[in-house]
Design an enzyme around this catalytic site. Structure first.
Site, PDB file in Angstrom:
ATOM      1  CD  GLU A 108      -2.541   1.638   0.522  1.00 51.80           C
ATOM      2  OE1 GLU A 108      -2.330   2.877  -0.032  1.00 51.80           O
ATOM      3  OE2 GLU A 108      -3.539   1.071  -0.340  1.00 51.80           O
ATOM      4  CG  HIS A 151     -28.754  -9.526  26.343  1.00 49.70           C
ATOM      5  ND1 HIS A 151     -27.498  -9.104  26.213  1.00 49.70           N
ATOM      6  CD2 HIS A 151     -28.912 -10.757  27.172  1.00 49.70           C
ATOM      7  CE1 HIS A 151     -26.644 -10.144  27.232  1.00 49.70           C
ATOM      8  NE2 HIS A 151     -27.749 -10.940  27.731  1.00 49.70           N
TER       9      HIS A 151
END
Length: 466
Positions: free
Chosen positions: A203, A444
């Site tokens: 990169e 949850h």
């Protein structure tokens, strides 16, 4: 000669969605596609096939590395059948593109197969299977983009390849070298690393996914390093040469030293360029800018009043969902409606595992603008659902205005973040505060609880589970 209210050139997500919405609004609509299948890059050689391979390779990695800890024992050696994996990918593509054919018929949209080019501002020439000419009161350019290249690289499409060839390799590379640490390179790099290839990412910038929040880049870099990928940032590629079945890359690091990399495949993944080849835009008087993009105003209208352009061929992020929004926008504008797009709220996603997703401003952008902000962050490893599934990497980070508490940006890396980001987009579309998000119920145990906890952390530094 057939006449239409609207003709769309290009059948990618922007083009086919624009055509459908125009037809829904009562306009006689045609769509022109130079390839034999509809869907453009995204459906044929982009989003859909890459996700199919990511899914298949993820299953393989789970089976080889994680099934045993779940109490799942598979006798014998687990092997990769790449030919079958690629065939499944193609079956997914065929089913998806076939679905677009169905939608065109359902909405009475005429499909022309061939290369569409302007004769003038209201006439289009079609060269190919459905050769001829059509006339349209309004025309939408949706010709998309193609992979970019560096001027000194010869793409032979055998060993030095683009993402298109990487989606149909006949063997798992021994060493896949990837030029570019952006979304496409990282996704395909993870596919082949899971399947056994050595992977090196080269990169130019000082971090991978450089346009996203630096915290996401740092965390994803850790994930790739943990998978034993070679992450070479701040390296400028100077040359790429093929020698038989070997590819040699020379790159200069920030000290000015030239480093040599050798492998059997090189994937060039340095972004994409607007695709207007063969469009003959000048015949209609349509102006392109110096980056090759079709110039448009805030209504996505070109300098020729009846011609519009959308998607990768115009300015902005090259994202399928951005193109879709623009396609609907133009259709509704033509129908006399007043549609709206907030480009700040177009989410970006990297479909690695863990997934990376973001919307709104990054910390770097807020600092540069001098905006005072507060940060709430929550790690996935503190979630019961994450521990139950073994997906503990990552976090959710919420950036909120220091004075008003309005959410300015949400950045997340972790399991199912590609889906979770929609909650952040919804909240920000309605200009929610961090406290707003913290006060509505999240089921949850779920990964979505990380969003609530990050909002609590941003509101009063009162996350409950850390």
């Amino acid at each position: 000669m057939n006449s239409y209210d609207v003709a769309v050139i290009g059948s990618g997500p922007g083009g086919y969605v624009a055509a459908i919405r125009c037809a829904q609004l009562g306009m006689k609509t045609a769509i022109i596609e130079k390839y034999s299948t509809l869907g453009g890059t995204c459906l044929n050689v982009g989003c859909i096939p890459s996700k199919a391979l990511l899914s298949s390779s993820h299953h393989y990695e789970e089976a080889t590395k994680h099934f045993e800890e779940h109490g799942i024992e598979i006798p014998g050696e687990i092997k990769v059948n790449l030919e079958k994996m690629i065939a499944r990918k193609q079956a997914v593509v065929d089913q998806t593109t076939g679905g677009i054919d169905f939608l065109m018929k359902k909405n009475n949209i005429d499909v022309y197969e061939g290369l569409g080019s302007f004769i003038d501002a209201t006439h289009i020439k079609i060269e190919g299977k459905d050769a001829g000419e059509i006339e349209a009161k309004n025309i939408i350019i949706a010709t998309g983009s193609k992979p970019s290249n560096l001027p000194f690289i010869n793409l032979d499409k055998e060993r030095i390849i683009t993402s298109t060839e990487a989606l149909k390799l006949k063997e798992v590379p021994s060493h896949l070298m990837i030029i570019g640490g952006g979304v496409i390179g990282l996704e395909l790099g993870q596919v082949y690393r899971r399947l056994g290839a050595e992977v090196t990412v080269i990169e130019y910038m000082d971090r991978i996914i450089p346009t996203m929040d630096a915290g996401l880049s740092k965390e994803l870099n850790k994930v790739f390093k943990k998978a034993k990928c070679n992450m070479m940032v701040s390296h400028k590629v100077k040359s790429v040469e093929r020698k038989g079945d070997e590819v040699v890359i020379k790159a200069e690091n920030k000290k000015g030293e030239v480093i040599e990399f050798k492998g059997d495949y090189c994937l060039v993944s340095v972004g994409r360029r607007p695709y207007t080849d063969g469009l003959n835009a000048e015949a209609a008087g349509v102006k392109l800018n110096d980056r090759g993009q079709v110039e448009v105003n805030e209504h996505l209208q070109t300098n020729v009043s009846n011609i519009y352009a959308i998607g990768d061929v115009v300015r902005g992020a090259m994202l399928a969902h951005k193109a879709e929004e623009e396609g609907v926008f133009v259709a509704e504008t033509l129908a006399g409606q007043k549609p709206h797009i907030d480009y700040n709220l177009i989410p970006g996603v990297v479909y690695t595992w863990p997934e990376v997703a973001a919307v709104g401003k990054t910390e770097e952008e807020l600092k540069e603008a001098g905006t005072e902000y507060k940060v709430g962050q929550f790690p996935f490893r503190a979630l019961g659902r994450a521990r139950a599934s073994g997906d503990i990497d990552g976090f959710v980070k919420i950036l909120a205005d220091k004075t008003t508490d309005e959410v300015l940006g949400v950045h997340m890396i972790g399991a199912r973040c590609a889906d979770l980001i929609a909650e952040a987009v919804t909240a920000m579309e309605f200009r929610a505060s961090a406290e707003d998000i913290s006060r509505y119920s999240h089921a949850h145990p779920t990964f979505a609880e990380a969003v609530k906890e990050a909002a609590l952390a941003a509101t009063e530094d009162r996350a409950l589970h850390v």
